[in-house]
Write a protein that holds these residues in place. Structure first.
Motif, PDB file in Angstrom:
ATOM      1  N   THR A 229       1.383  -0.929   0.267  1.00 17.10           N
ATOM      2  CA  THR A 229       0.155   0.184  -0.171  1.00 17.10           C
ATOM      3  C   THR A 229       1.075   0.945   0.043  1.00 17.10           C
ATOM      4  O   THR A 229       1.783   1.347   1.013  1.00 17.10           O
TER       5      THR A 229
ATOM      6  N   THR B 217      -2.558   0.760  -4.502  1.00 13.28           N
ATOM      7  CA  THR B 217      -1.766  -0.383  -4.574  1.00 13.28           C
ATOM      8  C   THR B 217       0.528  -0.625  -5.890  1.00 13.28           C
ATOM      9  O   THR B 217       0.089   0.210  -6.420  1.00 13.28           O
TER      10      THR B 217
ATOM     11  N   GLY C 130       3.257  -8.849   0.709  1.00 11.11           N
ATOM     12  CA  GLY C 130       2.029  -8.890   1.383  1.00 11.11           C
ATOM     13  C   GLY C 130       2.201  -9.407   2.487  1.00 11.11           C
ATOM     14  O   GLY C 130       3.319  -8.861   3.024  1.00 11.11           O
TER      15      GLY C 130
ATOM     16  N   GLN D  44      -2.691 -12.199   4.112  1.00 12.07           N
ATOM     17  CA  GLN D  44      -2.821 -12.286   2.549  1.00 12.07           C
ATOM     18  C   GLN D  44      -1.519 -11.504   1.552  1.00 12.07           C
ATOM     19  O   GLN D  44       0.405 -11.805   2.149  1.00 12.07           O
TER      20      GLN D  44
ATOM     21  N   ARG E 173      -0.623 -10.820  -2.716  1.00 12.52           N
ATOM     22  CA  ARG E 173      -0.905 -10.132  -3.750  1.00 12.52           C
ATOM     23  C   ARG E 173       0.054  -9.354  -4.360  1.00 12.52           C
ATOM     24  O   ARG E 173       1.452  -9.354  -4.059  1.00 12.52           O
TER      25      ARG E 173
ATOM     26  N   ASN F 155       0.728  -7.669  -8.954  1.00 13.19           N
ATOM     27  CA  ASN F 155      -0.218  -7.514 -10.346  1.00 13.19           C
ATOM     28  C   ASN F 155       1.550  -7.549 -11.107  1.00 13.19           C
ATOM     29  O   ASN F 155       2.621  -7.603 -10.922  1.00 13.19           O
TER      30      ASN F 155
ATOM     31  N   GLN G  12      -3.614  -7.879 -11.321  1.00 12.20           N
ATOM     32  CA  GLN G  12      -3.244  -8.013 -10.128  1.00 12.20           C
ATOM     33  C   GLN G  12      -4.196  -9.328  -9.904  1.00 12.20           C
ATOM     34  O   GLN G  12      -5.382  -9.251 -10.189  1.00 12.20           O
TER      35      GLN G  12
ATOM     36  N   HIS H  65      -4.665 -11.307  -5.784  1.00 10.54           N
ATOM     37  CA  HIS H  65      -5.224 -11.005  -3.985  1.00 10.54           C
ATOM     38  C   HIS H  65      -6.009 -11.891  -3.256  1.00 10.54           C
ATOM     39  O   HIS H  65      -6.822 -12.261  -3.203  1.00 10.54           O
TER      40      HIS H  65
ATOM     41  N   ASN I 172     -10.543 -14.664  -2.911  1.00  8.97           N
ATOM     42  CA  ASN I 172      -9.479 -14.509  -3.727  1.00  8.97           C
ATOM     43  C   ASN I 172     -10.539 -13.651  -4.603  1.00  8.97           C
ATOM     44  O   ASN I 172     -11.477 -13.155  -5.147  1.00  8.97           O
TER      45      ASN I 172
ATOM     46  N   THR J 202     -14.556 -10.465  -7.022  1.00  8.03           N
ATOM     47  CA  THR J 202     -14.419 -11.320  -5.923  1.00  8.03           C
ATOM     48  C   THR J 202     -15.181 -12.373  -5.342  1.00  8.03           C
ATOM     49  O   THR J 202     -16.679 -12.840  -5.229  1.00  8.03           O
TER      50      THR J 202
END
Length: 916
Positions: free
Chosen positions: A147, A174, A215, A235, A237, A239, A254, A256, A335, A358
């Protein structure tokens, strides 16, 4: 062109506070000079509330940002804790734990959750509805090293560009890769058994394709330690970002994955010395922390949760066992996949497409608390209850001389003479099981064009937004008892004879007296479509910026619900077939079970609304701009409105009385921004006119009716078959306020930085009619026995909404030493007093509080940094929410009782971060 990499890097660089990335005096001085130059030279760029990147100084609306460097210094426990640093937001201190908190904004009245504050990741919601029961918006939001920036838009185009953004929209941006390889690893430990590992790596694959991966994984007992590992998971993630050679095409993929578990902290029982009568609107009861007794659980780090009070056997609708393990906490498993493509065409046309899918589930395993009770009163009530039974059950209690409460772990048979009596004050616990399965498919399509018209230029954007989402939930609320301690034990109730031998069925089992008070069951499919436009106009040689936009949105709902409190439902008897009814092997706990097994209620509903905005920004000088905005926007209904709210004012007749469920808000705001080499300031004033949805009051006996044998429903005791009434009403809110946000680095003391915000607001509710909110039993003839029932009529009119402060102050100083690679920082957060509730006749005020946070950063080298952070250094003592002080909630000695959620006590954590 629109380049997310440039935006993210620019924002992080602009807002970076002195971090201590120094290892010699000369390097420190050079870094400070470079920092001053950056503040003056780098354009501040925002991506939220706009259709193309824009300088923050040019924004026609209220926009607040938190940079990556600031997030490091703030060291929040979770998303809600972080949002408390945005002016106008009150996240109730993050007192529920890392997730499932309540976030309030600018005085808007709400029960909790994120109803008016959708949280977005890179401009899209992870799940369309921000306030889904048992799945608050923040279960998806877990800031980590991936982030880079958080941006919040209040008013203005927020309600035009985003769904449900009636109060604000928060966007978490992100990290993406660049052509330069970079990465970081951070290990963090805390004094609550907390160990967290964060990482990211990012860089090029080739000249056009970059990647970013990152993550976290974390384990912790919990700040309120239940005796087991309360937090575990995290988590991951990543991209891929493609940018064409000519820079006209950008594609991002991406993925996640969230698999996490966190403690959920709830209210803690308390008592208050009764030195005055309960409060009234004219004379509220102001809670003094020094007069509040904790009854056995420390407010700063205690909990009634323990190994014993974490496991319960409840029931499914078909009578099968449902095992509730509260140690599973809040348990999201999702997911999330996102695809974005942006393409610049000839003649200044541009197409932006963003798609997100999602799917997954969220487990909600919690222990709520009702106000505590005295053992003697509970035993007397239960003895009176069993004496009212007839038939086999009634006969089985014929030899009982009373009811006694014992610790469950000391009961070994029917001889209770050796069992340990429970404490004199007991916790009334509400174990809650909730399981949500959810999907969300979102598409946002924007077509924009730049063009000149006479003396001004336009960026005109047309957008089409669509979302298809599902929500399937099963939940059960139960009733149980334990003592109140930090190693709490289950308590069971038994009817006994004069020798303390068990008589008849146990009244509770495994600490549970009712394994299902009620439940919520629903399976719903929703579709929402919106069309919006925004025209950004630049005039007067780019000195004047104007935004004009509108949004039309519709919502269609197909749902089926099976709620155990719907009309026609009754209790179930789930006594096993191999148990002899009325024997000591039997229990009353399975005789009256209310699970969501009612007749399925099918419905198809539709809603729609239109909103619009206009705003302007005028550059007075190169360093001063002023802005003015107006927004008339809306929020379409949510799950609690059309699934669980129920449409009938009168459950006996089914008369439909629910009205408008679309909420509307008018927001006016004006401000001025200053940006110089050494400071940035923003002053603004706002006015809000808000109309809430129509709400249903409590379902109550109709006191004008008569029940069995012609007995009036106003008599005590009341007949069981009284007809029901349910009032409906609509609230409104008007509020005005002032916000100040600023940063200042004085020339007279290199290394010193001061930043923060001050907010004053004066929200005041309106209500179109008073409502019958409860039934009160009274003693009319002075004989000490209640003989008449009457309505408690109340209104929230002219009150400040519950749990909303008038003053929110957040000041954050820091100092970087010139001769040492050290930065020290602090934070002073002050929230003024708050009302516990805003609708009942007993008015209680919880006190304001001031919380201090502090820390330091030490750089071993340019790439290795140590951080020490202390949260709530002064152990500030107050409550973010709680029950009202009322006459009906008292111990026998006259003390008031209740429950409240205290601030989390002092915590210390340390981290080591390595950049590479």
């Amino acid at each position: 062109m629109f380049n997310k990499n440039v935006i993210a890097i620019s924002i992080a660089a602009v807002f970076a506070a002195p971090s201590g990335h120094l290892f010699a005096q000369e390097a420190a001085q050079e870094a400070q000079q470079a920092e001053k130059s950056e503040v003056q030279d780098i354009e501040r760029v925002i991506v939220t509330g706009v259709t193309r990147n824009m300088q923050k100084m040019k924004a026609t609306f209220s926009i607040n940002t938190i940079s990556e460097e600031e997030m490091k210094v703030l060291a929040p426990h979770g998303a809600a804790d972080l949002l408390g640093n945005i002016p106008g937001f009150f996240p109730e201190g993050g007192t529920a734990g890392e997730s499932h908190n309540n976030v309030l904004v600018r005085g808007l009245p709400q029960a909790g959750g994120y109803r008016y504050v959708p949280n977005l990741i890179d401009g899209l919601p992870v799940y369309e509805e921000p306030e889904a029961p048992f799945m608050n918006n923040d279960v998806f939001i877990k800031p980590d090293l991936m982030t880079t920036t958080v941006e919040a838009v209040k008013g203005g185009p927020g309600g035009v560009l985003y769904s449900n953004a009636l109060g604000a929209a928060v966007n978490y941006i992100t990290r993406t890769g660049t052509q330069d390889f970079e990465g970081a690893y951070k290990i963090e430990v805390g004094d609550w058994g907390h160990v967290r590992n964060d990482f990211f790596v990012a860089g090029p694959i080739n000249d056009n394709l970059t990647y970013a991966l990152g993550g976290f994984y974390r384990v912790a007992d919990g700040i309120r330690d239940p005796g087991y590992t309360g937090n575990s998971g995290g988590q991951f993630r990543g991209n891929l970002l493609y940018i064409s050679d000519d820079g006209t095409t950008e594609v991002k993929l991406q993925a996640h994955v969230i698999n996490d578990k966190t403690n959920f902290y709830q209210n803690i029982p308390y008592s208050i010395t009764a030195d005055r009568a309960p409060g009234t609107p004219e004379n509220p009861f102001e809670v003094d922390p020094s007069s509040v007794n904790n009854l056995g659980v420390d407010f700063s780090d205690g909990t009634v949760l323990s190994h014993q009070t974490s496991f319960y056997e409840l029931y499914n609708a078909d009578g099968s066992q449902l095992k509730l393990d509260i140690s599973d906490g809040i348990e999201p498993k999702f997911n999330i996949y996102t695809f974005e493509i942006s393409k610049d065409f000839a003649n200044q046309w541009r197409l932006d497409t963003a798609l997100r899918a999602t799917s997954g589930s969220n487990g909600f395993h919690a222990l709520f608390n009702d106000p505590p009770t005295e053992r003697s009163r509970l035993e007397a009530e239960q003895f009176s209850r069993i004496q009212s039974f007839d038939g086999v059950i009634g006969d089985s209690y014929a030899n009982a001389t009373g009811v006694k409460a014992f610790y469950s772990d000391t009961v070994t048979g029917t001889d209770l003479s050796t069992a340990e009596r429970a404490d004199s004050i007991l916790a009334h616990n509400i174990p809650v099981y909730g399981m949500v399965d959810a999907t969300s498919y979102v598409g946002d399509f924007r077509l924009s064009r730049f063009f000149d018209f006479e003396e001004h230029s336009h960026e005109l954007t047309f957008g089409l937004y669509t979302s298809h989402y599902t929500y399937e939930v099963q939940s059960v609320f139960a009733s149980a008892y334990s003592n109140i301690s930090e190693s709490s034990r289950l308590v069971d109730l038994y009817a006994v004879d004069e020798n303390d031998q068990q008589v008849g069925p146990s009244i509770s089992q495994g600490g549970v007296d009712q394994p299902a008070l009620f439940g919520l069951g629903a399976d719903a499919t929703m579709r929402t479509n919106a069309f919006y436009f925004l025209d950004h106009i630049s005039m007067l040689d780019d000195r004047l910026q104007i935004d004009i936009g509108g949004r039309y949105q519709e919502l269609e709902v197909d749902r089926v619900t099976t709620n155990s409190f719907d009309p026609g439902n009754s209790s179930n008897d789930f006594t096993p077939s191999d148990v002899v009814v009325g024997s000591t092997n039997d229990t009353l706990a399975d005789n009256f079970v209310n699970v969501p097994d009612g007749t399925p209620q099918f419905a198809s509903e539709s809603y729609d609304a239109f909103g619009w905005t206009i705003g302007a920004n005028y550059r007075l000088t190169d360093t001063v701009t002023t802005y003015l905005s107006y927004a008339d926007t809306f929020r379409l209904p949510g799950f609690e409105d059309y699934i669980f709210g129920g449409p009938a004012t009168n459950p006996s007749t089914g008369d439909i009385a629910r009205g408008d469920l679309v909420e509307n808000i008018k927001q006016y705001e004006g401000g001025i921004r200053f940006s110089e080499k050494n400071y940035e300031f923003n002053f603004s004033g706002f006015y809000i006119d808000f109309a809430a949805k129509e709400t249903l009051a409590a379902t109550l006996d109709d006191l004008s009716d008569t029940g069995a044998n012609g007995v009036s429903c106003s008599a005590v005791p009341a007949p069981d078959d009284c007809a029901k009434i349910r009032d409906s009403y609509r609230t409104s809110l008007k509020t005005h306020g002032i916000e100040f946000e600023g940063k200042y680095r004085p020339e007279w003391l290199d290394g010193l930085s001061l930043q923060g915000s001050i907010v004053w607001q004066d929200p005041k509710q309106g209500q179109d009619s008073a409502i019958r909110s409860a039934i009160i039993e009274t003693d009319t003839d002075g004989d000490g026995i209640n003989d008449t029932r009457r309505y408690d009529v109340s209104s929230g009119a002219d009150r400040r909404p519950r749990r909303q402060s008038q003053w929110l102050i957040n000041v954050r100083p820091s100092y970087t030493f010139s001769e040492l690679p050290v930065t020290v920082y602090g934070q002073v957060m002050h929230y003024s007093e708050r009302f516990s509730d805003d609708g009942n006749t007993n008015v209680t005020i919880y006190p304001g509080y001031t919380q201090l946070n502090a820390g330091m950063l030490y750089s071993f080298t340019e790439d290795m940094e140590f951080q020490l952070h202390v949260n709530n250094l002064n152990n500030a003592d107050s409550f973010t929410e709680g029950s009202s002080v009322t006459e009906g909630l008292r111990f026998s000695n006259g003390d008031y009782t209740g429950v409240a959620r205290p601030l989390l006590g002092r915590t210390i954590k340390a981290s080591l971060m390595i950049n590479f």
